[in-house]
Design a protein around this motif. Sequence first.
Motif, PDB file in Angstrom:
ATOM      1  N   VAL A 134       0.881  -1.163   0.000  1.00 14.41           N
ATOM      2  CA  VAL A 134       0.000   0.000   0.000  1.00 14.41           C
ATOM      3  C   VAL A 134       0.916   1.209   0.000  1.00 14.41           C
ATOM      4  CG1 VAL A 134      -1.997  -1.113   1.074  1.00 14.41           C
ATOM      5  CG2 VAL A 134      -0.220  -0.103   2.526  1.00 14.41           C
TER       6      VAL A 134
ATOM      7  N   TRP B 114      -2.028   5.608   8.144  1.00 19.78           N
ATOM      8  CA  TRP B 114      -2.931   5.609   7.001  1.00 19.78           C
ATOM      9  C   TRP B 114      -2.176   5.310   5.711  1.00 19.78           C
ATOM     10  CZ3 TRP B 114      -8.171   6.479   7.502  1.00 19.78           C
ATOM     11  CH2 TRP B 114      -8.593   6.917   8.768  1.00 19.78           C
TER      12      TRP B 114
ATOM     13  N   ASP C 107      -4.620   1.933  -1.339  1.00 19.24           N
ATOM     14  CA  ASP C 107      -4.345   0.921  -2.358  1.00 19.24           C
ATOM     15  C   ASP C 107      -4.313   1.584  -3.730  1.00 19.24           C
ATOM     16  OD1 ASP C 107      -7.039   1.395  -2.981  1.00 19.24           O
ATOM     17  OD2 ASP C 107      -7.726  -0.480  -2.079  1.00 19.24           O
TER      18      ASP C 107
ATOM     19  N   ALA D  17       1.506  -4.313   2.805  1.00 21.65           N
ATOM     20  CA  ALA D  17       0.048  -4.387   2.923  1.00 21.65           C
ATOM     21  C   ALA D  17      -0.389  -5.281   4.074  1.00 21.65           C
ATOM     22  CB  ALA D  17      -0.553  -4.874   1.607  1.00 21.65           C
TER      23      ALA D  17
ATOM     24  N   PHE E 237      -1.761  -3.814   7.316  1.00 19.76           N
ATOM     25  CA  PHE E 237      -2.923  -2.931   7.237  1.00 19.76           C
ATOM     26  C   PHE E 237      -4.221  -3.702   7.046  1.00 19.76           C
ATOM     27  CE2 PHE E 237       0.689  -0.388   6.176  1.00 19.76           C
ATOM     28  CZ  PHE E 237       0.387   0.889   6.628  1.00 19.76           C
ATOM     29  N   VAL E 238      -5.323  -3.063   7.448  1.00 18.36           N
ATOM     30  CA  VAL E 238      -6.674  -3.551   7.153  1.00 18.36           C
ATOM     31  C   VAL E 238      -7.435  -2.418   6.473  1.00 18.36           C
ATOM     32  CG1 VAL E 238      -6.723  -5.204   9.061  1.00 18.36           C
ATOM     33  CG2 VAL E 238      -7.585  -2.888   9.427  1.00 18.36           C
ATOM     34  N   GLU E 239      -8.422  -2.782   5.660  1.00 21.64           N
ATOM     35  CA  GLU E 239      -9.247  -1.771   4.995  1.00 21.64           C
ATOM     36  C   GLU E 239     -10.163  -1.103   5.998  1.00 21.64           C
ATOM     37  OE1 GLU E 239      -9.874  -3.152   0.417  1.00 21.64           O
ATOM     38  OE2 GLU E 239     -11.235  -3.998   1.896  1.00 21.64           O
TER      39      GLU E 239
ATOM     40  N   PRO F  67     -14.476   0.684   0.811  1.00 24.94           N
ATOM     41  CA  PRO F  67     -13.252   1.008   1.561  1.00 24.94           C
ATOM     42  C   PRO F  67     -12.514   2.159   0.891  1.00 24.94           C
ATOM     43  CG  PRO F  67     -13.433  -1.356   1.198  1.00 24.94           C
ATOM     44  CD  PRO F  67     -14.513  -0.707   0.379  1.00 24.94           C
TER      45      PRO F  67
ATOM     46  N   HIS G 162      -6.491   2.178   4.033  1.00 28.23           N
ATOM     47  CA  HIS G 162      -5.975   1.044   4.798  1.00 28.23           C
ATOM     48  C   HIS G 162      -5.328   1.637   6.040  1.00 28.23           C
ATOM     49  CE1 HIS G 162      -6.318  -2.060   1.558  1.00 28.23           C
ATOM     50  NE2 HIS G 162      -6.509  -0.941   0.878  1.00 28.23           N
TER      51      HIS G 162
END
Length: 179
Positions: A8, A36, A39, A103, A106-108, A116, A119
């Motif tokens: 990301v 923060w 994508d 990535a 991270f989570v959306e 979304p 991330h």
Amino acid sequence: MRPAPGEVLHFSEDPTIERFAPHVAPTSRETTPYVWAVDGRSAPSYWFPRQCPRAMAWVRAGTTDADRDRIIGAGCGVRVHAIEYAWWDAMRTTRLYAYRLPAAAFVEIASPGADPHAHVATEPVVPLGPPEPVGNLIDCHAAAGIQLRLLDSLWPFWHEVTTSTAGFSGIRLRNARPR
């Protein structure tokens, strides 16, 4: 500038960041400290000077032909970004950098009922390498086939976008000219 698989991006005008620490942004609705990132789908929303107000719209499932033609423009692709004339010089001269981040850290995150848009990570994140210059921000838009509109005021466009069937996002609108 888009992330590679497994990455990301975080965009910044600061090329000296060695570690991203979670924080609560002063203007965020979120109260949890986050790092923060975005994508590939959301990356074009950040090809701007950080403080530049922008209104963006795109064709999505359910966008009517009439709204596509009215908001995006007949035969003009699937996405449009709008800024105010006052930001044109900053758009031409700002040096923006992209940090590639793993990535997996991270989570959306999404607003209720929305796609979304970012991330987030709740632990510190170290970039995968040095920041990369994004290059000319206007050229980034052109290469991606995204219209870049210059407007005297964002507010009339924003009203049309938010009452349409197009997808939309507004960033730093508090920095736009008063209504």
